[in-house]
Design a protein around this motif. Structure first.
Motif, PDB file in Angstrom:
ATOM      1  N   UNK A   1     -20.254   1.541  -1.778  1.00  0.00           N
ATOM      2  CA  UNK A   1     -21.151   0.450  -2.269  1.00  0.00           C
ATOM      3  C   UNK A   1     -20.965  -0.030  -3.385  1.00  0.00           C
ATOM      4  N   UNK A   2     -21.333   0.732  -4.530  1.00  0.00           N
ATOM      5  CA  UNK A   2     -21.115   0.351  -5.949  1.00  0.00           C
ATOM      6  C   UNK A   2     -19.753   0.243  -6.538  1.00  0.00           C
ATOM      7  N   UNK A   3     -18.812   0.877  -5.888  1.00  0.00           N
ATOM      8  CA  UNK A   3     -17.522   0.599  -6.260  1.00  0.00           C
ATOM      9  C   UNK A   3     -16.889  -0.673  -5.871  1.00  0.00           C
ATOM     10  N   UNK A   4     -17.514  -1.137  -4.460  1.00  0.00           N
ATOM     11  CA  UNK A   4     -16.890  -2.290  -3.915  1.00  0.00           C
ATOM     12  C   UNK A   4     -17.423  -3.711  -4.728  1.00  0.00           C
ATOM     13  N   UNK A   5     -18.415  -3.330  -5.589  1.00  0.00           N
ATOM     14  CA  UNK A   5     -19.089  -4.459  -6.378  1.00  0.00           C
ATOM     15  C   UNK A   5     -18.197  -4.684  -7.592  1.00  0.00           C
ATOM     16  N   UNK A   6     -17.744  -3.459  -8.217  1.00  0.00           N
ATOM     17  CA  UNK A   6     -16.665  -3.400  -9.382  1.00  0.00           C
ATOM     18  C   UNK A   6     -15.466  -4.128  -8.992  1.00  0.00           C
ATOM     19  N   UNK A   7     -14.874  -3.713  -7.562  1.00  0.00           N
ATOM     20  CA  UNK A   7     -13.579  -4.204  -7.261  1.00  0.00           C
ATOM     21  C   UNK A   7     -13.650  -5.603  -7.076  1.00  0.00           C
ATOM     22  N   UNK A   8     -14.841  -6.347  -6.434  1.00  0.00           N
ATOM     23  CA  UNK A   8     -14.943  -7.713  -6.206  1.00  0.00           C
ATOM     24  C   UNK A   8     -15.011  -8.512  -7.551  1.00  0.00           C
ATOM     25  N   UNK A   9     -15.814  -7.809  -8.599  1.00  0.00           N
ATOM     26  CA  UNK A   9     -15.864  -8.683  -9.967  1.00  0.00           C
ATOM     27  C   UNK A   9     -14.435  -8.614 -10.476  1.00  0.00           C
ATOM     28  N   UNK A  10     -13.771  -7.471 -10.427  1.00  0.00           N
ATOM     29  CA  UNK A  10     -12.371  -7.470 -10.885  1.00  0.00           C
ATOM     30  C   UNK A  10     -11.470  -8.430 -10.286  1.00  0.00           C
ATOM     31  N   UNK A  11     -11.476  -8.613  -8.917  1.00  0.00           N
ATOM     32  CA  UNK A  11     -10.777  -9.506  -8.151  1.00  0.00           C
ATOM     33  C   UNK A  11     -11.140 -11.018  -8.673  1.00  0.00           C
ATOM     34  N   UNK A  12     -12.384 -11.049  -8.760  1.00  0.00           N
ATOM     35  CA  UNK A  12     -12.737 -12.489  -9.229  1.00  0.00           C
ATOM     36  C   UNK A  12     -12.387 -12.809 -10.783  1.00  0.00           C
ATOM     37  N   UNK A  13     -12.228 -11.883 -11.600  1.00  0.00           N
ATOM     38  CA  UNK A  13     -11.477 -12.056 -12.972  1.00  0.00           C
ATOM     39  C   UNK A  13     -10.141 -12.228 -12.917  1.00  0.00           C
ATOM     40  N   UNK A  14      -9.519 -11.829 -12.006  1.00  0.00           N
ATOM     41  CA  UNK A  14      -7.961 -12.068 -11.573  1.00  0.00           C
ATOM     42  C   UNK A  14      -7.278 -10.781 -11.691  1.00  0.00           C
ATOM     43  N   UNK A  15      -7.943  -9.684 -11.718  1.00  0.00           N
ATOM     44  CA  UNK A  15      -7.272  -8.340 -11.695  1.00  0.00           C
ATOM     45  C   UNK A  15      -6.573  -8.232 -10.333  1.00  0.00           C
ATOM     46  N   UNK A  16      -5.383  -7.708 -10.044  1.00  0.00           N
ATOM     47  CA  UNK A  16      -5.081  -7.485  -8.671  1.00  0.00           C
ATOM     48  C   UNK A  16      -5.533  -5.974  -8.642  1.00  0.00           C
ATOM     49  N   UNK A  17      -6.287  -5.382  -7.616  1.00  0.00           N
ATOM     50  CA  UNK A  17      -6.689  -4.181  -7.308  1.00  0.00           C
ATOM     51  C   UNK A  17      -6.373  -3.797  -6.033  1.00  0.00           C
ATOM     52  N   UNK A  18      -5.414  -2.696  -6.114  1.00  0.00           N
ATOM     53  CA  UNK A  18      -4.903  -2.157  -4.861  1.00  0.00           C
ATOM     54  C   UNK A  18      -5.313  -0.707  -4.608  1.00  0.00           C
ATOM     55  N   UNK A  19      -5.844  -0.512  -3.373  1.00  0.00           N
ATOM     56  CA  UNK A  19      -6.509   0.854  -3.319  1.00  0.00           C
ATOM     57  C   UNK A  19      -5.843   1.395  -2.059  1.00  0.00           C
ATOM     58  N   UNK A  20      -6.286   2.787  -1.871  1.00  0.00           N
ATOM     59  CA  UNK A  20      -5.850   3.469  -0.649  1.00  0.00           C
ATOM     60  C   UNK A  20      -4.162   3.543  -0.565  1.00  0.00           C
ATOM     61  N   UNK A  21      -3.645   4.141  -1.674  1.00  0.00           N
ATOM     62  CA  UNK A  21      -2.133   4.081  -1.744  1.00  0.00           C
ATOM     63  C   UNK A  21      -1.543   5.524  -1.783  1.00  0.00           C
ATOM     64  N   UNK A  22      -0.299   5.391  -1.605  1.00  0.00           N
ATOM     65  CA  UNK A  22       0.434   6.767  -2.162  1.00  0.00           C
ATOM     66  C   UNK A  22       1.620   6.227  -2.914  1.00  0.00           C
ATOM     67  N   UNK A  23       1.558   6.845  -4.113  1.00  0.00           N
ATOM     68  CA  UNK A  23       2.559   6.513  -5.192  1.00  0.00           C
ATOM     69  C   UNK A  23       3.832   7.109  -4.901  1.00  0.00           C
ATOM     70  N   UNK A  24       4.850   6.540  -4.744  1.00  0.00           N
ATOM     71  CA  UNK A  24       6.281   7.068  -4.150  1.00  0.00           C
ATOM     72  C   UNK A  24       7.283   7.111  -5.376  1.00  0.00           C
ATOM     73  N   UNK A  25       7.213   6.207  -6.138  1.00  0.00           N
ATOM     74  CA  UNK A  25       8.330   6.592  -7.187  1.00  0.00           C
ATOM     75  C   UNK A  25       7.936   5.582  -8.477  1.00  0.00           C
ATOM     76  N   UNK A  26       8.520   5.909  -9.846  1.00  0.00           N
ATOM     77  CA  UNK A  26       8.079   4.883 -11.092  1.00  0.00           C
ATOM     78  C   UNK A  26       9.453   5.013 -11.397  1.00  0.00           C
ATOM     79  N   UNK A  27       9.855   3.709 -12.172  1.00  0.00           N
ATOM     80  CA  UNK A  27      11.092   3.727 -12.799  1.00  0.00           C
ATOM     81  C   UNK A  27      10.889   2.690 -13.713  1.00  0.00           C
TER      82      UNK A  27
END
Length: 466
Positions: free
Chosen positions: A211-237
């Motif tokens: 519940x508290x994390x969702x509040x932070x996520x919403x505030x971030x999105x409202x400020x323009x931060x792209x928040x992407x959760x529940x992922x699996x990182x596959x590669x970095x280049x």
């Protein structure tokens, strides 16, 4: 060869405070720290520089959005060189004070790195050999580099580089959703960077309530931060244009690109060069030293405290653990284990997130019966006039007398407000005890009374006095 009653390996919050306390007992004490600059993580590369910059970012955010208060402000921009100079000046004051304390003569300071030869002997990087009757390991933590294809080969920033920036990055991908990741992602966004935060768990700040994390996520999105959760990182280049991060989310493959990559995927104990095996000290596969409630390792005269032993990475806990270890080592009557039921956490995002005592997850895991109530900031007078509408206050109490078990605040100045519960929880006070105190109107703190009143109404009625 010098022999000491107590040797503290690491001069940060744990080591320094253990040494200070042991010296006050009249013991012969040494501190061993090989860092180029003395002071420890909190002062040099953690709490103090990050909060200095985060607060500057908050001031900039208020200036940028001053129009909602009816105030006209011209174009707002971050002078990163000036911000950087101010941060260095402030941190230098703290660091100088700590260095003077370490060199005060109350104990010997050896500016070198230590490796155990056996359970009572350490070899220093400058060639010296020291013997100790007791040891306190307080070497802290370092940035973790998980086994993600391409991560080790890619030029990345850690929190060290972000805290030392003297320019505004065009765009940044932040890997991680913990405290460091969220605090500095918001800072970067507020100074003018385009920020994408990629988190592997289902929500940011996974150690906290969803519940508290969702509040932070919403505030971030409202400020323009792209928040992407529940992922699996596959590669970095990386290439001339910057970095690319590939990940999977809900079975779909995606990619994000940015000029810079900030690795905030966590920290791990800085114990790999201590020669723990030679001393017989056991650690887990991540290097975290195993301790008992007295901070003793598998070798009873060797203690550990702070980030290198856990269970949490919090300065005031590291200090408390170090003091427990020191008192126990010298058989002081006042020695008592750290009471984690009063654990206090603060995340310095905006809105802030703060907790104390037992949360709902722990209460359920332990089978503890409880009452809970919450109240939102967007229905509270002072927060509304401050345009501080994100979040809520939630209180947990036992159902018979109403003793406070824990509290959770996500909202404006939550890190300050949570301390309203520190004394009541320590004193085992009830919701009725707290309601007997005066609460001024209109204040942010007044919001705490609403969940307290709701719980009080659910408690069994008191028998009238005869």
């Amino acid at each position: 060869m010098k022999t000491y009653d107590f040797i503290c390996i690491g001069g940060g919050s744990a080591g320094f405070n253990a040494a200070r306390l042991a010296a006050s007992y009249g013991k012969k004490v040494a501190v061993v720290d090989g860092a180029k600059q003395l002071g420890g993580l909190c002062i040099l590369r953690g709490c103090m520089p990050s909060k200095t910059l985060i607060y500057a970012g908050e001031i900039m955010h208020h200036a940028t959005h001053a129009a909602r208060f009816g105030i006209k402000v011209g174009r707002v921009s971050a002078d990163m060189k000036a911000m950087h100079v101010r941060k260095k000046r402030i941190i230098a004051d703290f660091a100088d004070y700590r260095e003077q304390a370490l060199k005060s003569g109350r104990f010997d300071l050896h500016q070198a790195y230590a490796t155990f030869i056996d359970s009572h002997t350490i070899q220093l990087s400058n060639g010296e050999v020291l013997k100790g009757k007791h040891f306190l390991i307080g070497t802290g933590s370092k940035v973790s580099v998980p086994d993600i294809p391409g991560l080790k080969e890619t030029k990345t920033w850690t929190s060290d580089e972000v805290l030392d920036l003297d320019f505004v990055p065009k765009s940044v991908i932040v890997l991680g959703g913990g405290i460091v990741a969220t605090e500095l992602a918001q800072f970067l966004n507020r100074i003018g960077s385009e920020v994408t935060l990629i988190q592997r768990s289902t929500h940011v700040l996974r150690e906290h309530a969803a519940d508290s994390a969702k509040v932070i996520e919403q505030a971030f999105r409202d400020e323009g931060i792209e928040v992407i959760t529940d992922t699996k990182l596959t590669s970095i280049s990386s290439g001339k244009g910057g970095v690319a991060v590939k990940f999977e989310q809900a079975g779909k493959s995606s990619i994000r690109r940015a000029a810079h990559l900030f690795n905030a995927l966590g920290r791990e104990p800085a114990t790999d060069k201590l020669g723990l095996a030679a001393a017989g000290v056991k650690a887990d596969d991540k290097g975290q030293i195993k301790i008992n409630r007295w901070q003793q390792t598998s070798v009873p005269h060797i203690y550990a405290a702070g980030d290198c032993s856990g269970p949490v990475e919090i300065v005031h806990i590291a200090i408390a653990q170090a003091e427990v270890a020191t008192r126990h080592a010298f058989r002081r009557k006042e020695a008592k284990p750290v009471d984690y039921s009063q654990l206090l956490h603060v995340v310095f995002t905006d809105p802030q997130l703060a907790t104390i005592g037992l949360d709902e997850k722990k209460l359920k895991e332990r089978g503890v019966k409880y009452l809970s109530a919450s109240y939102p900031f967007n229905d509270h007078g002072k927060s509304i006039l401050m345009e501080a509408n994100y979040g809520y206050v939630r209180v947990f109490a036992e159902p018979k007398r109403g003793r406070i078990l824990g509290a959770e605040i996500v909202g404006k100045d939550a890190g300050e407000l949570i301390h309203c519960f520190s004394t009541p929880i320590t004193m085992r006070a009830t919701v009725r005890d707290m309601l007997r105190a005066p609460w001024y109107h209109p204040t942010l703190a007044e919001i705490i009374t609403y969940p307290l009143e709701e719980i009080a109404e659910k408690l069994p009625r008191r028998k009238p006095a005869r």
